[in-house]
Design a protein around this motif. Structure first.
Motif, short mmCIF file in Angstrom:
data_model
loop_
_atom_site.label_atom_id
_atom_site.label_comp_id
_atom_site.label_asym_id
_atom_site.label_seq_id
_atom_site.Cartn_x
_atom_site.Cartn_y
_atom_site.Cartn_z
N ALA A 14 0.85 -1.24 -0.06
CA ALA A 14 -0.08 -0.01 -0.03
C ALA A 14 0.89 1.30 0.09
O ALA A 14 2.05 1.38 0.84
CB ALA A 14 -0.93 0.09 1.42
N LEU A 59 -7.75 -0.13 7.91
CA LEU A 59 -8.14 -0.68 6.62
C LEU A 59 -9.68 -0.76 6.63
O LEU A 59 -10.25 -1.83 7.27
CB LEU A 59 -7.28 -1.83 6.54
CG LEU A 59 -7.50 -2.51 5.05
CD1 LEU A 59 -7.29 -1.45 4.17
CD2 LEU A 59 -6.64 -3.65 5.15
N ILE A 61 -12.80 -2.03 5.31
CA ILE A 61 -13.12 -3.33 4.12
C ILE A 61 -14.56 -3.17 3.69
O ILE A 61 -15.27 -3.41 4.76
CB ILE A 61 -12.39 -4.67 4.97
CG1 ILE A 61 -10.85 -4.27 5.03
CG2 ILE A 61 -12.85 -5.76 4.06
CD1 ILE A 61 -10.28 -5.65 5.84
N ALA A 74 -9.06 -2.85 -6.01
CA ALA A 74 -8.87 -2.82 -4.57
C ALA A 74 -8.96 -4.00 -3.87
O ALA A 74 -9.19 -4.08 -2.48
CB ALA A 74 -10.02 -1.71 -4.05
N ILE A 76 -8.26 -7.26 -1.58
CA ILE A 76 -7.49 -7.49 -0.68
C ILE A 76 -7.19 -8.83 -0.25
O ILE A 76 -5.84 -9.29 -0.46
CB ILE A 76 -7.91 -7.05 0.80
CG1 ILE A 76 -8.09 -5.27 0.74
CG2 ILE A 76 -7.06 -7.35 1.89
CD1 ILE A 76 -8.62 -4.81 2.17
N ASP A 86 -10.68 -2.86 -0.21
CA ASP A 86 -10.42 -1.75 0.48
C ASP A 86 -11.72 -0.77 0.01
O ASP A 86 -11.90 -0.35 -1.01
CB ASP A 86 -9.26 -1.11 -0.01
CG ASP A 86 -8.82 0.18 0.59
OD1 ASP A 86 -9.26 0.57 1.50
OD2 ASP A 86 -7.75 0.67 0.43
N ARG A 150 -4.78 6.61 7.80
CA ARG A 150 -4.36 5.28 7.57
C ARG A 150 -3.54 4.89 9.04
O ARG A 150 -3.72 3.93 9.56
CB ARG A 150 -3.49 5.08 6.42
CG ARG A 150 -4.30 5.08 5.23
CD ARG A 150 -5.45 4.32 5.17
NE ARG A 150 -5.77 3.92 3.73
CZ ARG A 150 -6.54 3.02 3.32
NH1 ARG A 150 -7.06 1.92 4.08
NH2 ARG A 150 -6.93 3.00 2.26
#
Length: 451
Positions: A14, A59, A61, A74, A76, A86, A150
């Motif tokens: 990332a 994160l 989700i 995106a 994961i 994401d 983040r």
């Protein structure tokens, strides 16, 4: 692949992950409402104390029973019988976040806060901004902008804290804060972790950095004109920017505690940073004298100085020129510092010095991009210095017009903070952009020549 393995692989690649140069392990995952995951990563080797250094990353989700081609970029991973993405890339998920802001919802482990005075447009689609390094920003039409932090830690995030104060004070120089998100725990002694903030979407004319670069390029294109004769002259904007910074400082001084600034201790810290950087970087050791002398002059000052809340990482890249004037953004402070340090009071000259160094960077950046013969380079270097000095002067005049005329002690403090910033830049460029090392080194050398 397990959940932890998938998260490890995704986080490692990332753009916002700050530990790419260190091996790490996913040690804990905390799942909250709306698919929010707080992921602890422990680095190896451990610190000198024997304990691993741990960062927590957020994160969000989105999880689906079937693959979602629209957000496949995106992806994961797949675990627990579901496909996970994401969520900042997922308009359906972001719409739920926006509705939670509108309703100021309290969910499982998450609280959405909303300030009064603005009706959110929950019908607008979300668009993820590209290019950010440490956070993720999502625009909701042209109504609001959400910044998702983040790397997170417990305690008040300065970006939210300062934006709230400036918003409630009616400052014209920031985007209005609409709300923010906290993650809470059952432990009432633990401070909330602030996850995101929602603010006014600003219709920009230009980012301050790009605006300045355009001005420099216009100057270089007009071989026979002085900076004040060029159509893209930046000085009037630099002066208005100085006023904006001063007025923001005044509001922060009024609403946050202030304290006396120990100039001797401040100078000693600057000397320490200079010594540490000089020991690692021979090029700095060769030109360090002007910085050391400036720090000595600071230590010798016999005046009362004040420390207050400031931006902490101010430069042209943290400004936007909008149709309504200059706006300052990103009040998180210096990213490399721990959060408690970013909230400490400092001198307002820290921000002023950061902006002055940014003018120098703008001119030198354009200059280094031009391939020309030595004679032409010498001429352009002279003109670049003209541009820098004109805009430095205009910015300081604007700042002083909103506060008080600059005194000789003020200038001594500005010089010291500016050279301290240049020392920091030397270390940054050495680690990240070695070919740019000459920009801050030359600035330190010029300080010894009286500019």
């Amino acid at each position: 692949m397990t959940r932890e393995e998938a998260l490890h692989a995704f986080i490692a690649e990332a753009r916002w992950f700050g530990g790419k140069d260190r091996p790490f392990t996913v040690t804990a995952v905390r799942e909250l409402a709306l698919g929010i995951h707080l992921v602890d990563v422990a680095y190896d080797p451990p610190t000198s104390s024997g304990r691993a250094t741990v960062d927590t990353y957020q994160l969000p989700i989105s999880s689906y029973d079937e693959p979602q081609e629209r957000i496949n970029h995106a992806f994961i991973g797949e675990w627990g019988g579901a496909f996970h993405y994401d969520a900042v890339h997922d308009r359906e998920s972001m719409a739920r976040w926006l509705e939670a802001f509108r309703d100021a919802r309290r969910l499982d482990g998450v609280t959405f806060h909303a300030l009064p005075g603005h009706d959110l447009d929950t019908t607008s689609h979300s668009t993820l901004f590209s290019g950010e390094q440490s956070n993720s920003s999502v625009a909701f039409g042209d109504d609001s902008l959400m910044k998702v932090f983040r790397r997170v830690t417990a305690g008040a995030n300065p970006d939210i804290e300062i934006h709230r104060v400036l918003t409630e004070a009616g400052s014209e120089h920031v985007a209005r804060l609409f709300g923010w998100v906290d993650a809470t725990s059952d432990d009432h002694d633990t401070a909330p972790v602030q996850l995101a903030m929602l603010q006014q979407f600003l219709r920009t004319v230009a980012e301050g950095w790009d605006f300045a670069l355009t001005s420099v390029r216009n100057l270089f294109a007009e071989a026979d004109l002085y900076p004040d004769e060029v159509g893209g002259d930046f000085a009037a904007e630099a002066e208005r920017l100085g006023v904006a910074v001063a007025e923001v400082h005044a509001v922060l001084r009024e609403h946050f505690p202030t304290e006396p600034l120990d100039l001797a201790a401040t100078a000693a810290a600057m000397h320490r940073r200079l010594d540490e950087a000089s020991a690692e970087i021979p090029e700095l050791a060769a030109v360090r004298a002007p910085a050391a002398e400036a720090f000595d002059r600071l230590a010798a000052l016999d005046v009362k100085a004040v420390a207050q809340r400031v931006h902490g990482d101010l430069h042209l890249g943290q400004t936007l020129r909008t149709s309504l004037g200059w706006k300052l953004v990103d009040f998180e402070g210096e990213p490399a510092k721990p959060l408690p340090e970013r909230a400490l009071p400092d001198s307002c000259w820290r921000d002023v010095a950061g902006m002055l160094r940014s003018f120098d960077y703008a001119a030198r950046t354009v200059l280094r991009d031009l391939a020309a013969d030595p004679d032409t380079n010498a001429q352009l270097a002279y003109r670049a210095e003209e541009w820098v000095q004109r805009n430095r002067t205009a910015f300081l005049e604007g700042y002083a017009s909103a506060t008080a005329p600059l005194t000789e002690p003020d200038q001594i403090m500005i010089d010291a903070y500016e050279l301290d910033k240049a020392v920091y830049e030397v270390g940054y460029e050495r680690r990240n952009r070695p070919t740019w090392l000459d920009i801050p080194l030359a600035a330190i050398a010029r300080a010894g020549e009286g500019r």
